[in-house]
Design a protein around this motif. Sequence first.
Motif, PDB file in Angstrom:
ATOM      1  N   GLY A  64       0.838  -1.226  -0.086  1.00 35.33           N
ATOM      2  CA  GLY A  64      -0.090   0.089  -0.038  1.00 35.33           C
ATOM      3  C   GLY A  64       0.847   1.191   0.033  1.00 35.33           C
ATOM      4  O   GLY A  64       0.295   2.284   0.538  1.00 35.33           O
ATOM      5  N   LEU A  65       1.826   1.089  -0.623  1.00 38.52           N
ATOM      6  CA  LEU A  65       2.751   2.557  -0.459  1.00 38.52           C
ATOM      7  C   LEU A  65       3.132   2.811  -1.951  1.00 38.52           C
ATOM      8  O   LEU A  65       4.313   3.358  -2.017  1.00 38.52           O
ATOM      9  N   ALA A  66       2.413   2.505  -2.632  1.00 41.57           N
ATOM     10  CA  ALA A  66       2.796   2.938  -4.343  1.00 41.57           C
ATOM     11  C   ALA A  66       2.888   4.348  -4.510  1.00 41.57           C
ATOM     12  O   ALA A  66       3.767   4.906  -5.238  1.00 41.57           O
ATOM     13  N   ARG A  67       2.406   5.020  -3.768  1.00 38.05           N
ATOM     14  CA  ARG A  67       2.478   6.621  -3.838  1.00 38.05           C
ATOM     15  C   ARG A  67       3.436   7.267  -2.927  1.00 38.05           C
ATOM     16  O   ARG A  67       3.761   8.368  -2.939  1.00 38.05           O
ATOM     17  N   HIS A  68       4.243   6.494  -2.327  1.00 38.51           N
ATOM     18  CA  HIS A  68       5.531   7.275  -1.677  1.00 38.51           C
ATOM     19  C   HIS A  68       6.902   6.457  -1.772  1.00 38.51           C
ATOM     20  O   HIS A  68       7.841   6.393  -0.924  1.00 38.51           O
ATOM     21  N   THR A  69       6.842   6.141  -3.070  1.00 42.43           N
ATOM     22  CA  THR A  69       7.976   5.583  -3.612  1.00 42.43           C
ATOM     23  C   THR A  69       9.324   6.399  -3.473  1.00 42.43           C
ATOM     24  O   THR A  69      10.451   5.828  -3.067  1.00 42.43           O
ATOM     25  N   ARG A  70       9.159   7.604  -3.528  1.00 46.46           N
ATOM     26  CA  ARG A  70      10.288   8.821  -3.442  1.00 46.46           C
ATOM     27  C   ARG A  70      10.771   9.105  -2.218  1.00 46.46           C
ATOM     28  O   ARG A  70      11.720   9.847  -2.156  1.00 46.46           O
ATOM     29  N   GLN A  71       9.889   8.949  -1.265  1.00 45.87           N
ATOM     30  CA  GLN A  71      10.029   9.404   0.130  1.00 45.87           C
ATOM     31  C   GLN A  71      10.889   8.763   1.108  1.00 45.87           C
ATOM     32  O   GLN A  71      11.459   7.622   0.841  1.00 45.87           O
ATOM     33  N   ARG A  72      11.675   9.584   1.749  1.00 50.09           N
ATOM     34  CA  ARG A  72      12.893   9.075   2.521  1.00 50.09           C
ATOM     35  C   ARG A  72      12.320   8.560   4.048  1.00 50.09           C
ATOM     36  O   ARG A  72      10.999   9.004   4.498  1.00 50.09           O
TER      37      ARG A  72
END
Length: 239
Positions: A149-157
């Motif tokens: 469920g993290l497809a929208r958070h790929t670039r977050q550290r």
Amino acid sequence: MSEQTAYRDDDVVASTGPVLRGVDLHRTFGAGATEVHALAGVGLEVPAGRLTVVRGPSGSGKTTLLNLLGGLDRPTSGEVLLDDGWVLSALAEKEVLAVRRERIGYVFQSFGLVPVLSAAENVEVPLRLQKTPVAERARRVEEALELVGLARHTRQRPYELSGGQQQRVGIARALVSDPDILIADEPTGQLDSDTGAMIMDLLVRLTHERGIASVVSTHDPVLMGRADQVVELHDGRRV
């Protein structure tokens, strides 16, 4: 501890038994007056598609047991057996590393993420170690993050994510290599009860859907109801 010789157990190969098995596991640290028996004769079987929860108070031997099952440590005596007949606890270190890369996924209480890497880059680490081709890496990382469920958070550290999101990145990293064994040591230990329950629900679902042999340690009795089997430890012994 003396060096052990790697060998196969043909009885394990011939059977359709558990994916992972611990037989009469002992682990002693120190010697003489400082000797500590962290595990004393523990045995268990971990089937595919089932969640095994190891419970017990702090100091009961949970982490020691998981370290032995996952090949991060070796027993003083006893054996850790794989379903292909190999005795994991007797393999050479290079062979153990190969098993850990190819067959075992790990989820840690402290998340274990690299702070300077994005969520996708953290998940990608095991594939880089396996020298997976770039295009294949990208596809599998995307699938793993979507799975949790993290497809929208790929670039977050990591520092830009909540504790629950960081642990889900850790789960995606553990699963990206498509392991058949999952080891999770207190995966909800740093989370609030609601987030912890969500993480356990995710682990249960993925275990059943993917047919993974999962071993999760916890001291939280509320989480016991989500287990397919429970192993309880006290003072290094199964009770």
